[in-house]
Scaffold this motif. Structure first.
Motif, PDB file in Angstrom:
ATOM      1  N   VAL A  91      30.325  43.152  35.716  1.00 32.30           N
ATOM      2  CA  VAL A  91      31.368  44.025  36.268  1.00 32.30           C
ATOM      3  C   VAL A  91      32.750  43.430  36.001  1.00 32.30           C
ATOM      4  O   VAL A  91      33.678  44.142  35.610  1.00 32.30           O
ATOM      5  N   GLU A  92      32.879  42.120  36.192  1.00 28.51           N
ATOM      6  CA  GLU A  92      34.165  41.469  35.928  1.00 28.51           C
ATOM      7  C   GLU A  92      34.537  41.570  34.450  1.00 28.51           C
ATOM      8  O   GLU A  92      35.704  41.759  34.111  1.00 28.51           O
ATOM      9  N   LYS A  93      33.568  41.460  33.576  1.00 31.93           N
ATOM     10  CA  LYS A  93      33.812  41.572  32.137  1.00 31.93           C
ATOM     11  C   LYS A  93      34.294  42.986  31.791  1.00 31.93           C
ATOM     12  O   LYS A  93      35.231  43.155  31.013  1.00 31.93           O
ATOM     13  N   ILE A  94      33.664  43.998  32.385  1.00 34.47           N
ATOM     14  CA  ILE A  94      34.040  45.380  32.119  1.00 34.47           C
ATOM     15  C   ILE A  94      35.425  45.680  32.702  1.00 34.47           C
ATOM     16  O   ILE A  94      36.260  46.295  32.035  1.00 34.47           O
ATOM     17  N   ARG A  95      35.667  45.234  33.938  1.00 38.17           N
ATOM     18  CA  ARG A  95      36.955  45.506  34.599  1.00 38.17           C
ATOM     19  C   ARG A  95      38.091  44.622  34.079  1.00 38.17           C
ATOM     20  O   ARG A  95      39.247  44.923  34.317  1.00 38.17           O
ATOM     21  N   LYS A  96      37.723  43.525  33.440  1.00 39.61           N
ATOM     22  CA  LYS A  96      38.685  42.543  32.920  1.00 39.61           C
ATOM     23  C   LYS A  96      39.527  41.899  34.028  1.00 39.61           C
ATOM     24  O   LYS A  96      40.658  41.479  33.810  1.00 39.61           O
ATOM     25  N   ARG A  97      38.957  41.831  35.222  1.00 41.32           N
ATOM     26  CA  ARG A  97      39.584  41.113  36.328  1.00 41.32           C
ATOM     27  C   ARG A  97      38.482  40.756  37.340  1.00 41.32           C
ATOM     28  O   ARG A  97      37.459  41.438  37.429  1.00 41.32           O
ATOM     29  N   ILE A  99      36.280  40.188  40.754  1.00 41.73           N
ATOM     30  CA  ILE A  99      35.974  40.945  41.967  1.00 41.73           C
ATOM     31  C   ILE A  99      36.531  40.144  43.141  1.00 41.73           C
ATOM     32  O   ILE A  99      36.423  38.917  43.169  1.00 41.73           O
ATOM     33  N   SER A 100      37.092  40.825  44.116  1.00 41.41           N
ATOM     34  CA  SER A 100      37.708  40.131  45.246  1.00 41.41           C
ATOM     35  C   SER A 100      36.671  39.306  46.006  1.00 41.41           C
ATOM     36  O   SER A 100      35.486  39.659  46.055  1.00 41.41           O
TER      37      SER A 100
END
Length: 146
Positions: A91-97, A99-100
Motif C-alpha cells: 500500500v505504501e509503495k502504491i500510495r508513494k507515502r 501509512i500513518s
C-alpha cells in the motif's frame, strides 16, 4: 534420488498450498463449515498422537503439514502477521507515502482482536469435538448435588 525427492516435495507443497487457500476461500464464502475446517491445539494434539501411533513417516508428514499450514496462515494479510506487513508495504509503495502510525496501530488492534477471536472459536470447537462437555456433564452428575 535426492533431486526427484526434492521436486516431488516442492510439487506436493504447492498443491497443498493451493488446496489450503481454496479451502480458506470456501470457509469465507460458507461453502465449508468453519468448525469442521479448523483444528486448534486440542485437535492437533490428538492428531499428533494418532500419527505417532501409526508410525514415524505419518508423524513426519503431519509435522510438514502443520508447518506448511502455519506458514500459509502467517502470510494472510492481517496486520499483526507477516502478510499484513507485506500488505502495508505494498500500500505504501502504491500510495508513494507511508501509512500513518495511528492507522497502523488501529489495524494492528483489529488484527489482534480477529486472531484472539479465531483462537477462542477454534478452541471452543475443539472442546466440543473432543466431547469434553458431555464428559464434564456426566462427571458432574456423579459428584454433584443429589
Amino acid at each position: 534420488g535426492w533431486g526427484k525427492s526434492f521436486y516431488q516435495g516442492a510439487e506436493k507443497l504447492l498443491s497443498l498450498s493451493a488446496f489450503t487457500y481454496k479451502a480458506l476461500w470456501f470457509v469465507v464464502t460458507r461453502r465449508l463449515s468453519f468448525k469442521e475446517s479448523f483444528a486448534g491445539p486440542i485437535m492437533i494434539f490428538k492428531l499428533t498422537g494418532t500419527a505417532a501411533r501409526m508410525g514415524f513417516i505419518y508423524l513426519l508428514h503431519l509435522m510438514a503439514l502443520l508447518s506448511m499450514s502455519l506458514a500459509i496462515f502467517n502470510f494472510l494479510p492481517l496486520p499483526v502477521l507477516d502478510g499484513g506487513h507485506l500488505f502495508f508495504l505494498l500500500v505504501e509503495k502504491i500510495r508513494k507515502r507511508p501509512i500513518s502510525v495511528r492507522a497502523q496501530a488501529i489495524a494492528a488492534q483489529l488484527g489482534m482482536f480477529f486472531l484472539i477471536s479465531l483462537m477462542l472459536f477454534v478452541s471452543y470447537y475443539d472442546v466440543l469435538r473432543a466431547g469434553w462437555i458431555e464428559k464434564l456433564g456426566a462427571w458432574w452428575k456423579t459428584i454433584g448435588p443429589k
